[in-house]
Write an enzyme that holds these catalytic residues in place. Structure first.
Site, PDB file in Angstrom:
ATOM      1  N   TYR A 143     -51.811  13.174 -24.793  1.00  0.00           N
ATOM      2  CA  TYR A 143     -52.864  13.735 -23.957  1.00  0.00           C
ATOM      3  C   TYR A 143     -52.936  13.042 -22.597  1.00  0.00           C
ATOM      4  CZ  TYR A 143     -54.515  16.170 -28.143  1.00  0.00           C
ATOM      5  OH  TYR A 143     -54.607  16.969 -29.256  1.00  0.00           O
ATOM      6  N   LYS A 192     -45.732  10.046 -37.677  1.00  0.00           N
ATOM      7  CA  LYS A 192     -44.609  10.958 -37.937  1.00  0.00           C
ATOM      8  C   LYS A 192     -43.328  10.143 -37.735  1.00  0.00           C
ATOM      9  CE  LYS A 192     -43.034  15.124 -38.822  1.00  0.00           C
ATOM     10  NZ  LYS A 192     -43.095  15.675 -40.183  1.00  0.00           N
ATOM     11  N   ASP A 224     -48.055  15.685 -41.473  1.00  0.00           N
ATOM     12  CA  ASP A 224     -48.035  16.977 -42.174  1.00  0.00           C
ATOM     13  C   ASP A 224     -48.519  16.801 -43.616  1.00  0.00           C
ATOM     14  OD1 ASP A 224     -45.746  15.417 -42.289  1.00  0.00           O
ATOM     15  OD2 ASP A 224     -44.359  17.083 -42.505  1.00  0.00           O
ATOM     16  N   ASP A 248     -56.912  14.126 -33.399  1.00  0.00           N
ATOM     17  CA  ASP A 248     -57.663  15.300 -32.956  1.00  0.00           C
ATOM     18  C   ASP A 248     -57.691  16.328 -34.083  1.00  0.00           C
ATOM     19  OD1 ASP A 248     -58.991  17.011 -31.320  1.00  0.00           O
ATOM     20  OD2 ASP A 248     -57.342  17.381 -29.933  1.00  0.00           O
ATOM     21  N   ASP A 252     -60.938  16.824 -37.205  1.00  0.00           N
ATOM     22  CA  ASP A 252     -61.595  18.125 -37.367  1.00  0.00           C
ATOM     23  C   ASP A 252     -61.473  18.606 -38.807  1.00  0.00           C
ATOM     24  OD1 ASP A 252     -62.391  18.345 -34.758  1.00  0.00           O
ATOM     25  OD2 ASP A 252     -61.627  20.383 -34.511  1.00  0.00           O
TER      26      ASP A 252
END
Ligand code: NAD
Length: 359
Positions: A143, A192, A224, A248, A252
């Protein structure tokens, strides 16, 4: 008597309504435990655009930096949706994160016993309870990395860069391990590392930091797999440490398995300066000004402020206990309403929580 200076940013939509209720709760905590909370209200978001032409006036930044802590309601609304990106109300949030150096975002996902019906998971999966703290790196990674566009043989192309430096990983990892010490002593690192070089460095640093925390159990998940595991066996997880982008998504997901958006607080911390505490929800223009908003997310954000910014653990626990007690009486705002419960508005919910506070 200890005095704490809090910059308050009521903001837009339901922001002012939920902030007022939270200040009532803090004032009562002050009376019960002998502290003084002093508030300086400042502008940010749409109301700041209307008043000054900018979503984050310099005066707001200066006052927040000088305060012990920042409490934010919410910003944004349809009135400002057509403005260019750099003048949108939400720029105020990114600006404050950068100005205050808020690199650690803490988002607890706690399923309250009284709200078990709101959990979208099968009852047997949620039976063991859900109490996850997602620790998300907030000022690095993709980001904030290098980005751009260029022409290629396949047409226009665009890229964003995921990059983490050792020190950025070390400081957020320490936040996660320190938190785990106050909880169930379990950190799950989410990356990852099977594919990304940035994740391999991230994991190396996490393993290095873990050597200073022999009392904490550390395990690792690829992102994942993590998104599957937290809905398969949410009770297994305690602190989940992850990057800006993965956090992020994961935060959520974790928050939604606990029910309403109106219940969920958050904290954004720097290495010692003022933190920023805010509900995870937005300004909810559809219910603004109607006494319908659930103030609990903001009230619980204030509890996080007491715990993480002021080291007032007993006082934070008193707020959490009062919220639990009120929910147990069956009082519900619209977002958490279920059959047989008693509907209440924003103000009444705030008053009920104040009445349940015990010193
Ligand atoms: P939202 O979170 O404001 O609302 C989503 C839905 O949840 C709405 O139906 C709303 O009524 C409901 N809701 C939210 N908070 C509630 C509460 N406390 N009690 C009861 N119901 C609640 O998200 P949105 O509609 O996508 O965004 C509205 C505005 O808020 C936009 O301008 C958006 O950019 C902004 N926003 C701000 C923040 C922030 O200030 N941190 C975060 C997200 C969105």
């Amino acid at each position: 008597m200890a005095t704490f200076n809090i910059a308050t940013i009521p903001g837009d939509g339901i922001g002012p309504e939920v902030t007022v209720e939270t200040i009532k709760v803090l004032d009562k905590i002050g009376q019960l435990f002998g502290h003084e909370f002093k508030y300086t209200e400042v502008l940010a978001g749409g109301c700041a655009i209307d008043a000054t032409g900018h979503p984050l006036p310099q005066e707001t930044v200066n006052i927040c930096k000088k305060s012990d802590s920042v409490l934010l309601g919410a910003v944004g609304g349809w009135q400002w949706d057509t403005l260019p990106g750099h003048l949108r109300p939400e720029r105020a949030l990114l600006g404050l994160r950068g100005e205050l150096g808020l690199y650690a975002n803490l988002r607890p996902a706690l399923l309250h016993d009284a709200l078990k019906d709101a959990c979208p998971l099968r009852p047997d999966i949620a039976a063991g309870g859900i109490d996850i703290m997602v620790v998300r790196e907030l000022t690095g990674g993709m980001y904030f990395g290098d980005r751009g566009r260029k022409q290629t043989d396949l047409g226009e192309a665009a890229w964003d860069t995921e990059m983490y430096a050792v020190e950025e990983v070390r400081r957020i990892a320490k936040v996660a391990f320190d938190l785990a010490r106050k909880r169930k002593k379990h950190v799950t690192n989410v990356d990852k590392a099977n594919v990304l070089e940035s994740s391999r460095l991230w994991r190396e640093v996490v393993l290095e930091v873990a050597k200073d925390y022999p009392d904490i159990t550390l395990d690792h998940l690829y992102i994942d797999n993590a998104t599957m595991q937290i809905i398969r066996d949410p009770g297994f997880y305690d602190v989940m440490l992850t990057t800006n982008m993965f956090g992020d998504i994961l935060s959520d997901e974790a928050s939604q398995i606990t029910g309403s958006i109106g219940m969920l607080p958050s904290a954004s911390l720097s290495g010692g300066g003022p933190g920023m505490y805010e509900p995870i929800h937005g300004s909810a223009p559809d219910i603004a000004g109607q006494d319908k908003a659930n103030p609990i997310a903001t009230i619980l954000s204030a509890a996080m402020m007491l715990k993480y910014n002021f080291n007032l653990d007993k006082e934070a626990a008193a707020i959490e206990a009062a919220v639990t007690a009120v929910l147990a009486t069956g009082a519900r705002t619209g977002d958490i309403m279920s059959p047989g419960m008693r509907p209440v508005g924003t103000k009444e919910m705030g008053d009920l929580i104040v009445a349940q506070l015990k010193g």
